[in-house]
Design a protein around this motif. Sequence first.
Motif, PDB file in Angstrom:
ATOM      1  N   LYS A   1       0.835  -1.210   0.000  1.00 35.86           N
ATOM      2  CA  LYS A   1       0.000   0.000   0.000  1.00 35.86           C
ATOM      3  C   LYS A   1       0.865   1.253   0.000  1.00 35.86           C
ATOM      4  O   LYS A   1       0.615   2.195  -0.742  1.00 35.86           O
ATOM      5  N   ARG A   2       1.899   1.242   0.828  1.00 35.75           N
ATOM      6  CA  ARG A   2       2.796   2.398   0.886  1.00 35.75           C
ATOM      7  C   ARG A   2       3.433   2.657  -0.485  1.00 35.75           C
ATOM      8  O   ARG A   2       3.481   3.787  -0.956  1.00 35.75           O
ATOM      9  N   LEU A   3       3.884   1.595  -1.140  1.00 39.47           N
ATOM     10  CA  LEU A   3       4.526   1.743  -2.441  1.00 39.47           C
ATOM     11  C   LEU A   3       3.529   2.147  -3.526  1.00 39.47           C
ATOM     12  O   LEU A   3       3.824   2.998  -4.360  1.00 39.47           O
ATOM     13  N   VAL A   4       2.349   1.547  -3.511  1.00 40.59           N
ATOM     14  CA  VAL A   4       1.334   1.882  -4.508  1.00 40.59           C
ATOM     15  C   VAL A   4       0.880   3.324  -4.325  1.00 40.59           C
ATOM     16  O   VAL A   4       0.693   4.056  -5.307  1.00 40.59           O
ATOM     17  N   ASP A   5       0.726   3.762  -3.086  1.00 36.16           N
ATOM     18  CA  ASP A   5       0.349   5.153  -2.834  1.00 36.16           C
ATOM     19  C   ASP A   5       1.431   6.100  -3.351  1.00 36.16           C
ATOM     20  O   ASP A   5       1.131   7.152  -3.918  1.00 36.16           O
ATOM     21  N   MET A   6       2.696   5.736  -3.166  1.00 31.27           N
ATOM     22  CA  MET A   6       3.788   6.578  -3.656  1.00 31.27           C
ATOM     23  C   MET A   6       3.820   6.613  -5.184  1.00 31.27           C
ATOM     24  O   MET A   6       4.220   7.600  -5.784  1.00 31.27           O
ATOM     25  N   TYR A   7       3.371   5.531  -5.807  1.00 27.85           N
ATOM     26  CA  TYR A   7       3.341   5.436  -7.270  1.00 27.85           C
ATOM     27  C   TYR A   7       2.531   6.592  -7.865  1.00 27.85           C
ATOM     28  O   TYR A   7       2.824   7.076  -8.936  1.00 27.85           O
ATOM     29  N   GLU A   8       1.530   7.036  -7.123  1.00 27.87           N
ATOM     30  CA  GLU A   8       0.649   8.093  -7.611  1.00 27.87           C
ATOM     31  C   GLU A   8       1.085   9.490  -7.189  1.00 27.87           C
ATOM     32  O   GLU A   8       0.404  10.459  -7.437  1.00 27.87           O
ATOM     33  N   SER A   9       2.229   9.599  -6.531  1.00 32.15           N
ATOM     34  CA  SER A   9       2.704  10.909  -6.085  1.00 32.15           C
ATOM     35  C   SER A   9       3.353  11.654  -7.258  1.00 32.15           C
ATOM     36  O   SER A   9       3.443  11.122  -8.355  1.00 32.15           O
ATOM     37  N   PRO A  10       3.827  12.861  -7.030  1.00 33.62           N
ATOM     38  CA  PRO A  10       4.374  13.680  -8.111  1.00 33.62           C
ATOM     39  C   PRO A  10       5.439  12.983  -8.953  1.00 33.62           C
ATOM     40  O   PRO A  10       5.952  11.932  -8.589  1.00 33.62           O
ATOM     41  N   ALA A  11       5.785  13.628 -10.049  1.00 35.49           N
ATOM     42  CA  ALA A  11       6.634  13.031 -11.069  1.00 35.49           C
ATOM     43  C   ALA A  11       8.032  12.632 -10.597  1.00 35.49           C
ATOM     44  O   ALA A  11       8.644  11.774 -11.199  1.00 35.49           O
ATOM     45  N   ASP A  12       8.578  13.252  -9.568  1.00 39.29           N
ATOM     46  CA  ASP A  12       9.914  12.910  -9.100  1.00 39.29           C
ATOM     47  C   ASP A  12       9.876  11.510  -8.494  1.00 39.29           C
ATOM     48  O   ASP A  12       9.319  11.283  -7.422  1.00 39.29           O
ATOM     49  N   THR A  13      10.483  10.572  -9.183  1.00 35.64           N
ATOM     50  CA  THR A  13      10.421   9.174  -8.734  1.00 35.64           C
ATOM     51  C   THR A  13      11.529   8.807  -7.761  1.00 35.64           C
ATOM     52  O   THR A  13      11.543   7.698  -7.246  1.00 35.64           O
TER      53      THR A  13
END
Length: 147
Positions: free
Chosen positions: A78-90
């Motif tokens: 969940k933490r990783l999937v939520d981060m997947y949708e964060s801003p463009a800076d990966t």
Amino acid sequence: MTAASRPKDGPKEGRTFTITELAQEFDITPRAIRFYEDVGLLEPARAGRNRVYTQRDRTRLKLTLRGKRLGLSLQDVKRLVDMYESPADTTPQLQAFMVVLAEHRRALEQQRDDIDVTLEEIAQHEERCRRLLAENARGRKGAKAPA
């Protein structure tokens, strides 16, 4: 036109899915999909009593299943999937993913070490049993039958 009535063969971004379609596509049960909803991994819209899944939900489900195959906890997924949708800076996502992978690798290596120790103990017990069986067999051969 509502999301539920949008044609399913339309543009990829506008396509919606039923729970049955996703279950069949990913070879999981609808119950598993509902469980992923309960833990906050999926957030389908509703059309009456029916769940309507978007391309976003499909992608999140795909990432969830990929994380599970790696043996990650649902909390980590969940933490990783939520981060997947964060801003463009990966960079933050990749760094977090590296941390999760390192922790998981360490846990698996510890499990492998534990398994090796257990297998060695089993081998020792097997050898002892073979020795005792051989001694018992020799003892029976030397014993005389009662008259």
